[in-house]
Design an enzyme around this catalytic site. Sequence first.
Site, mmCIF file in Angstrom:
data_model
loop_
_atom_site.group_PDB
_atom_site.id
_atom_site.type_symbol
_atom_site.label_atom_id
_atom_site.label_comp_id
_atom_site.label_asym_id
_atom_site.label_seq_id
_atom_site.Cartn_x
_atom_site.Cartn_y
_atom_site.Cartn_z
ATOM 1 N N ASP A 140 4.472 -4.059 0.526
ATOM 2 C CA ASP A 140 4.242 -3.476 -0.796
ATOM 3 C C ASP A 140 5.555 -3.125 -1.493
ATOM 4 O O ASP A 140 5.549 -2.752 -2.672
ATOM 5 C CB ASP A 140 3.391 -2.208 -0.667
ATOM 6 C CG ASP A 140 1.949 -2.516 -0.308
ATOM 7 O OD1 ASP A 140 1.521 -3.671 -0.482
ATOM 8 O OD2 ASP A 140 1.242 -1.603 0.165
ATOM 9 N N ASP A 196 -7.340 -7.340 1.280
ATOM 10 C CA ASP A 196 -6.492 -6.229 1.699
ATOM 11 C C ASP A 196 -7.155 -5.463 2.846
ATOM 12 O O ASP A 196 -8.359 -5.611 3.120
ATOM 13 C CB ASP A 196 -6.222 -5.298 0.513
ATOM 14 C CG ASP A 196 -4.875 -4.616 0.587
ATOM 15 O OD1 ASP A 196 -4.284 -4.556 1.686
ATOM 16 O OD2 ASP A 196 -4.407 -4.127 -0.455
#
Length: 692
Positions: free
Chosen positions: A511, A443
Amino acid sequence: MSAQRWTLRGAHTEYTVTVPAHGRWLELVAWGPHGVSEGPSPVAYDGPVPFLTAGDAAPIEYATDADRPFTGADLVVETPSGQRRVGFGHTGARADADGRELAVDFADRVTGLRATVHYRVPAGTDVVQRWVELTNGGGYPLRVVRALSGGFNVPTPHGALLSHQWGQWSQEFQLSHVELGHGTFSIGSSQGVPGHLHVPWLAVRDTAAPTGAAWGMALAWTGSWEISAERDTGGLTRVRAGRQLVDGPLELAPGERLGLPVVAGAYSPDGLDGLARVWHTHQRLLAADRLTPRPVLYNSWEATYFAVEAQSQLALARIAAELGVETFVVDDGWFVGRNDDTAGLGDWTPDPAKFPAGFDAFIADVRALGLNFGLWVEPECVNPKSALYAAHPDWVYSVDGRPLTPVRNQYLLDLGRPEVAEFLHSTVDGLLRRYDIDYLKWDFNRPRTEPGRPGGIGPVDLDGAHVANLHRIYERLRHAHPGVLIEACAGGGARTDLAMAARADVFWPSDNTGPLDRLAIQYGFLHANAPHLLSSWVTDAPGLFDTRPRSLAFRFVLAMAGVLGVGADIRAWTAAERAEAAGWIARYKEIRDVVTHGEVHLIGGPDQARCAVQYTAADESRVVVLAWHTGHLDGTGLLPSRPVRLPLRGLDPVARYRHGDRHYSGSHLGVVGLPVQWSPTHDADLIVLTRD
């Protein structure tokens, strides 16, 4: 000298360029299907240019500010005295016998700057890769003020129809179209990553033929970038693409060489849908022997957030295994100090309080369930509350005398520094060597805000150094751990470009997992990226922009469009929901080879009654159709209504296809379409057609 001409040949296309007799630049002759260059060039112009120069109107492939002083240069170089206007002369060329590689050399006699313009058409594709290598052959340093990778010239006699993808966090890859009559359209990122706001991808069509020929451009660069398109009064649209030099000019010392990023161009006669397939073919070749059907995964983030501990994770893993999941990924919260997003980043040691029997034992318990194991990391970032930052506060980007800018309560490590790059590599490599890990979710949750290093060291190409070391670390990890799949994530889809597509195995596009929001995200994503790169989870999350509820079936069929994952709190699912989920996962395993390798056709869209993705197996034995209900019902069962018809593409019109007890001809499926009937409880479908 006489003009020189070369033709690069792809699977179905050709790209022809020439150096005119004056030798000052390289220009396009034609770009399109085989044979397109056999005739007058559609982009050439040698008439009058009032108030301009000849180069401003010419279809130049790589233009200096001497070539195009008014309509935009790709390269601008400055001498120590501040003078500009580099002017090249042709000095040589090298082409391979297969017509797939070309290198054309130029030099500036005043500064000694040399440039080699490279072309490559990978075998089996219709993509032309372009990049430039600059070498300072003079006796004094040069400052590169603008360093794009090249210009693409597209004939748009009736106006340019540009397609691009805009967005923001949780709303990435929104496909949009702009008619450009005259002037300039530009997109880009100054964030040190491709970013959420725009995608380094653009498509150009003539407004008179929106379903006809389409030209596409995409950048292989994981840092700051820019793409612009300008249509001139003569009907030529020139697209420029390359790095955005957010840290200021690049210093090029005598004898030093600078390689600029690859920018790729693609052509299809079949509009945006055909152009998507050209990009898919290219990305599948980039993946090479790593192009295999991805495992079905479960990610624990939405179930537990930061409250990670062994027993709750194992409870999720047991249910996931029962559903047919193959890889269990522990997300953020597994390491010391990490109970929220204010601390812990940089200290990549499993928290013994959360795993009292040891992290090794926990992983063994997961694997004993028949699951592979995956782990979330964010190695480029650090929290102020961490042992790493306490020991090395100088390792983060900073400007002397200026406060640091926290984003998500974290700072960004200066990956361009060799000691930081080595720490980062050894940390991730150490985790993969120490623990039995099959999957890594990498990430990156903040852009770079500070353009400097402690001590006022500079000028430094911070963006270029960060990207170069990031790519190098990925390559080292893939070489040392070939069995580990790496998912590239940056707060969702902020790090998707062709360079990462060649190094990561899968992308996390957003997301936002709300069903109708995600449908629009994935629709845009698949225009620029192949399905094997699309990671998608089934969750219980509502949409942020379109909150209309959709069924569990809708969410599963949607997640099957790429790499299927589950991210819901499956402990709260009923027995019926778990049984339904297990059924969908089993069906996905039956079709994922077609999703991974099949020819993709995008049918309709999220804003239309028709919305589906068709995947056709290479041998045409199976056709997989994923379809979704996007809008209002038509009074089904009470008023006259007919099924939605999905026109399928690329099928043999005389062949016969069956689905259950229904039989169709290829002609019927192409002209009339595959029928789907939506109801309040039936809002998505997976249909597999088998060729008789």
